[in-house]
Write a protein that holds these residues in place. Sequence first.
Motif, PDB file in Angstrom:
ATOM      1  N   LEU A  16     -58.117  57.505-103.444  1.00  0.00           N
ATOM      2  CA  LEU A  16     -57.236  58.272-104.316  1.00  0.00           C
ATOM      3  C   LEU A  16     -56.296  59.186-103.531  1.00  0.00           C
ATOM      4  CD1 LEU A  16     -59.718  59.330-107.163  1.00  0.00           C
ATOM      5  CD2 LEU A  16     -58.175  57.367-107.104  1.00  0.00           C
ATOM      6  N   GLU A  17     -56.772  59.754-102.441  1.00  0.00           N
ATOM      7  CA  GLU A  17     -55.984  60.664-101.618  1.00  0.00           C
ATOM      8  C   GLU A  17     -56.038  60.178-100.171  1.00  0.00           C
ATOM      9  OE1 GLU A  17     -56.401  64.993-103.012  1.00  0.00           O
ATOM     10  OE2 GLU A  17     -58.327  64.082-103.555  1.00  0.00           O
ATOM     11  N   PRO A  18     -55.066  59.357 -99.763  1.00  0.00           N
ATOM     12  CA  PRO A  18     -55.108  58.764 -98.419  1.00  0.00           C
ATOM     13  C   PRO A  18     -55.129  59.793 -97.300  1.00  0.00           C
ATOM     14  CG  PRO A  18     -53.477  57.677 -99.799  1.00  0.00           C
ATOM     15  CD  PRO A  18     -53.912  58.883-100.546  1.00  0.00           C
ATOM     16  N   GLU A  19     -54.463  60.953 -97.484  1.00  0.00           N
ATOM     17  CA  GLU A  19     -54.426  61.947 -96.425  1.00  0.00           C
ATOM     18  C   GLU A  19     -55.818  62.478 -96.103  1.00  0.00           C
ATOM     19  OE1 GLU A  19     -53.489  64.062-100.336  1.00  0.00           O
ATOM     20  OE2 GLU A  19     -53.143  62.136 -99.357  1.00  0.00           O
ATOM     21  N   ASP A  59     -39.748  61.762 -88.349  1.00  0.00           N
ATOM     22  CA  ASP A  59     -40.887  61.325 -89.148  1.00  0.00           C
ATOM     23  C   ASP A  59     -41.248  59.889 -88.796  1.00  0.00           C
ATOM     24  OD1 ASP A  59     -40.636  63.777 -90.375  1.00  0.00           O
ATOM     25  OD2 ASP A  59     -39.502  62.980 -92.093  1.00  0.00           O
ATOM     26  N   ARG A  60     -42.533  59.605 -88.964  1.00  0.00           N
ATOM     27  CA  ARG A  60     -42.968  58.226 -88.755  1.00  0.00           C
ATOM     28  C   ARG A  60     -44.152  57.939 -89.677  1.00  0.00           C
ATOM     29  NH1 ARG A  60     -47.428  57.011 -85.516  1.00  0.00           N
ATOM     30  NH2 ARG A  60     -48.591  58.846 -84.799  1.00  0.00           N
ATOM     31  N   VAL A  61     -44.267  56.685 -90.070  1.00  0.00           N
ATOM     32  CA  VAL A  61     -45.398  56.245 -90.893  1.00  0.00           C
ATOM     33  C   VAL A  61     -46.585  56.026 -89.967  1.00  0.00           C
ATOM     34  CG1 VAL A  61     -46.288  54.471 -92.429  1.00  0.00           C
ATOM     35  CG2 VAL A  61     -43.908  55.215 -92.643  1.00  0.00           C
ATOM     36  N   ALA A  62     -47.561  56.932 -90.066  1.00  0.00           N
ATOM     37  CA  ALA A  62     -48.706  56.874 -89.159  1.00  0.00           C
ATOM     38  C   ALA A  62     -49.828  55.989 -89.696  1.00  0.00           C
ATOM     39  CB  ALA A  62     -49.235  58.280 -88.900  1.00  0.00           C
ATOM     40  N   HIS A  63     -49.990  55.941 -91.034  1.00  0.00           N
ATOM     41  CA  HIS A  63     -51.103  55.180 -91.613  1.00  0.00           C
ATOM     42  C   HIS A  63     -50.622  54.478 -92.882  1.00  0.00           C
ATOM     43  CE1 HIS A  63     -53.895  57.303 -88.950  1.00  0.00           C
ATOM     44  NE2 HIS A  63     -53.247  58.419 -89.283  1.00  0.00           N
ATOM     45  N   LYS A  64     -50.999  53.235 -93.021  1.00  0.00           N
ATOM     46  CA  LYS A  64     -50.763  52.464 -94.240  1.00  0.00           C
ATOM     47  C   LYS A  64     -52.130  52.206 -94.884  1.00  0.00           C
ATOM     48  CE  LYS A  64     -46.618  50.199 -92.467  1.00  0.00           C
ATOM     49  NZ  LYS A  64     -45.939  48.906 -92.184  1.00  0.00           N
ATOM     50  N   VAL A  65     -52.341  52.837 -96.029  1.00  0.00           N
ATOM     51  CA  VAL A  65     -53.670  52.810 -96.659  1.00  0.00           C
ATOM     52  C   VAL A  65     -53.608  52.004 -97.947  1.00  0.00           C
ATOM     53  CG1 VAL A  65     -55.556  54.198 -97.592  1.00  0.00           C
ATOM     54  CG2 VAL A  65     -54.167  55.082 -95.691  1.00  0.00           C
ATOM     55  N   SER A  66     -54.507  51.047 -98.080  1.00  0.00           N
ATOM     56  CA  SER A  66     -54.598  50.264 -99.314  1.00  0.00           C
ATOM     57  C   SER A  66     -55.326  51.074-100.385  1.00  0.00           C
ATOM     58  CB  SER A  66     -55.352  48.960 -99.057  1.00  0.00           C
ATOM     59  OG  SER A  66     -55.588  48.270-100.274  1.00  0.00           O
ATOM     60  N   ILE A  67     -54.778  51.061-101.598  1.00  0.00           N
ATOM     61  CA  ILE A  67     -55.410  51.782-102.708  1.00  0.00           C
ATOM     62  C   ILE A  67     -56.121  50.822-103.673  1.00  0.00           C
ATOM     63  CG2 ILE A  67     -53.808  53.709-102.591  1.00  0.00           C
ATOM     64  CD1 ILE A  67     -52.245  52.463-104.887  1.00  0.00           C
ATOM     65  N   LEU A  68     -56.266  49.569-103.274  1.00  0.00           N
ATOM     66  CA  LEU A  68     -57.020  48.615-104.088  1.00  0.00           C
ATOM     67  C   LEU A  68     -58.504  48.946-104.052  1.00  0.00           C
ATOM     68  CD1 LEU A  68     -55.326  45.234-103.058  1.00  0.00           C
ATOM     69  CD2 LEU A  68     -54.927  46.565-105.141  1.00  0.00           C
ATOM     70  N   GLU A  69     -59.197  48.544-105.104  1.00  0.00           N
ATOM     71  CA  GLU A  69     -60.645  48.754-105.133  1.00  0.00           C
ATOM     72  C   GLU A  69     -61.312  47.887-104.067  1.00  0.00           C
ATOM     73  OE1 GLU A  69     -64.254  48.958-108.450  1.00  0.00           O
ATOM     74  OE2 GLU A  69     -62.394  47.901-108.899  1.00  0.00           O
ATOM     75  N   GLN A  73     -50.300  53.112-100.035  1.00  0.00           N
ATOM     76  CA  GLN A  73     -49.657  54.408 -99.861  1.00  0.00           C
ATOM     77  C   GLN A  73     -49.542  54.665 -98.362  1.00  0.00           C
ATOM     78  OE1 GLN A  73     -51.742  57.463-102.043  1.00  0.00           O
ATOM     79  NE2 GLN A  73     -50.877  56.841-104.017  1.00  0.00           N
ATOM     80  N   HIS A  74     -48.414  55.250 -97.941  1.00  0.00           N
ATOM     81  CA  HIS A  74     -48.170  55.472 -96.517  1.00  0.00           C
ATOM     82  C   HIS A  74     -48.229  56.965 -96.204  1.00  0.00           C
ATOM     83  CE1 HIS A  74     -45.833  51.416 -96.032  1.00  0.00           C
ATOM     84  NE2 HIS A  74     -47.090  51.265 -96.425  1.00  0.00           N
ATOM     85  N   VAL A  75     -48.918  57.266 -95.125  1.00  0.00           N
ATOM     86  CA  VAL A  75     -49.054  58.650 -94.671  1.00  0.00           C
ATOM     87  C   VAL A  75     -48.014  58.892 -93.574  1.00  0.00           C
ATOM     88  CG1 VAL A  75     -50.583  60.353 -93.626  1.00  0.00           C
ATOM     89  CG2 VAL A  75     -51.500  58.670 -95.248  1.00  0.00           C
ATOM     90  N   VAL A  76     -47.146  59.902 -93.790  1.00  0.00           N
ATOM     91  CA  VAL A  76     -46.045  60.194 -92.857  1.00  0.00           C
ATOM     92  C   VAL A  76     -46.390  61.434 -92.036  1.00  0.00           C
ATOM     93  CG1 VAL A  76     -43.590  60.771 -92.654  1.00  0.00           C
ATOM     94  CG2 VAL A  76     -44.364  59.169 -94.423  1.00  0.00           C
ATOM     95  N   LYS A 131     -46.875  65.133 -92.869  1.00  0.00           N
ATOM     96  CA  LYS A 131     -45.633  65.542 -93.523  1.00  0.00           C
ATOM     97  C   LYS A 131     -45.661  65.221 -95.004  1.00  0.00           C
ATOM     98  CE  LYS A 131     -41.348  66.859 -93.997  1.00  0.00           C
ATOM     99  NZ  LYS A 131     -41.204  66.508 -95.421  1.00  0.00           N
ATOM    100  N   SER A 132     -45.996  63.979 -95.375  1.00  0.00           N
ATOM    101  CA  SER A 132     -45.999  63.579 -96.779  1.00  0.00           C
ATOM    102  C   SER A 132     -46.735  62.252 -96.932  1.00  0.00           C
ATOM    103  CB  SER A 132     -44.565  63.456 -97.316  1.00  0.00           C
ATOM    104  OG  SER A 132     -43.869  62.440 -96.594  1.00  0.00           O
ATOM    105  N   VAL A 133     -46.942  61.887 -98.200  1.00  0.00           N
ATOM    106  CA  VAL A 133     -47.541  60.598 -98.538  1.00  0.00           C
ATOM    107  C   VAL A 133     -46.550  59.837 -99.405  1.00  0.00           C
ATOM    108  CG1 VAL A 133     -49.439  59.410 -99.694  1.00  0.00           C
ATOM    109  CG2 VAL A 133     -49.885  61.522 -98.441  1.00  0.00           C
TER     110      VAL A 133
END
Length: 297
Positions: A104-107, A65-75, A40-43, A50-52
Motif C-alpha cells: 500500500l505504501e511503497p516508500e 530526481d531519479r526513479v530509485a525503486h519500481k514497486v508492484s502493487i499487485l497482490e 508505483q515508482h519511488v523517486v 522525494k515522491s512516489v
Amino acid sequence: MDFNQLISELLGGNIVILLLAAFIILCIFLGVRIVPQSEQHVVERFGRLKSVLGPGINFIIPFLDRVAHKVSILERQLPNASQDAITSDNVLLQVETSVFYRVLEPEKTVYRIRDVDAAISTTVAGIVRAEMGKMELDEVQSNRNQLISEIQRMVESAVNDWGIEVTRAEILDVALDQATREAMLQQLNAERERRAQVTRAEGQKRDVELQADAELYAAEQDAKARRVLADAEAYATQVVAAAIADHGLAAAQYQVALKQVEAISAVAKGDGSQTIIVPADAVDAFGKAFQMLKGHT
C-alpha cells in the motif's frame, strides 16, 4: 569570406543546435515517467525520498530526481511455508500456511524492510507457534476458522509499519506425528465400537419393548374376550331368571334337562368305551326334556 571558413561556421552552428536539441530530448526523456497501472515508482533526489509516482504520466526534474525503486502493487502470495508447533496438551504439529499480501505504501516497504517476503514468513511462523501453544489439539481441529482469523489479525498488526496489507492468511494443513496419529486411530476405533454397542443395546431394548407391548395387547384382548363371555353368561342368566319369573318351575326344569342332555352327549363322543352308564332317572329326564322341547316348539 573564405568558403572553408563559411563552411566551418555553418557546421559549428549546426553542431550547437544539434547538441541543444539532443539535450532537450534527453531532458524530456529523463523528466517524463509513464507508470503502469500495476506499479508505483519511488523517486529520490540526491539519495533522499522525494515522491512516489502513481499510474499514468508523471514529471520529474532531470538530473536531480531519479526513479530509485519500481514497486508492484499487485497482490502477492508467499511460498507455502511449513513450521512445527506444539499445542497446550503437548502434541507436536506440522502446520502448513499460505499468506497473501499487497503493498500500500511503497516508500515504507523499500526503506523500512530489506526482504519483505522473508520478514512476513518469519512473523507468520512465530504467530502460528504462539497461537497453537494456547490451544489443545481438539480445539485446533474444531476452531480452525477462528484460528485463521486471529493469525491474520495479528500479522496485519505486526506488518503495519512496512506499508503492506495482509489480504488473506490460510492454514492449508495440520499434520500430526506418527505416534499421535496411531493414538487417535485407536481412539476412533474405540469410539466406533462403543457406538456399535450402544446401537445393539438399543435394538435389544426395542425388541423387549415390542415383546412386552405384544404380551400386553394379548392380555388386553383376552380380558376383553372374558368380559364378553361374562356378559353373555350374565345375559343368559338374566334370560333364564326372566323365564323362571314368567313360567315358573317349568323353565328351570327345562334348562336342567338341556344341560343333562349335553353332558350325556359329550360322554358319548369320547374316545373311551362305547358303553354308556345312564342314571336311573335319566329316562325321566329325557322324557321331560323332550316334552319341554315339544312344548316350546
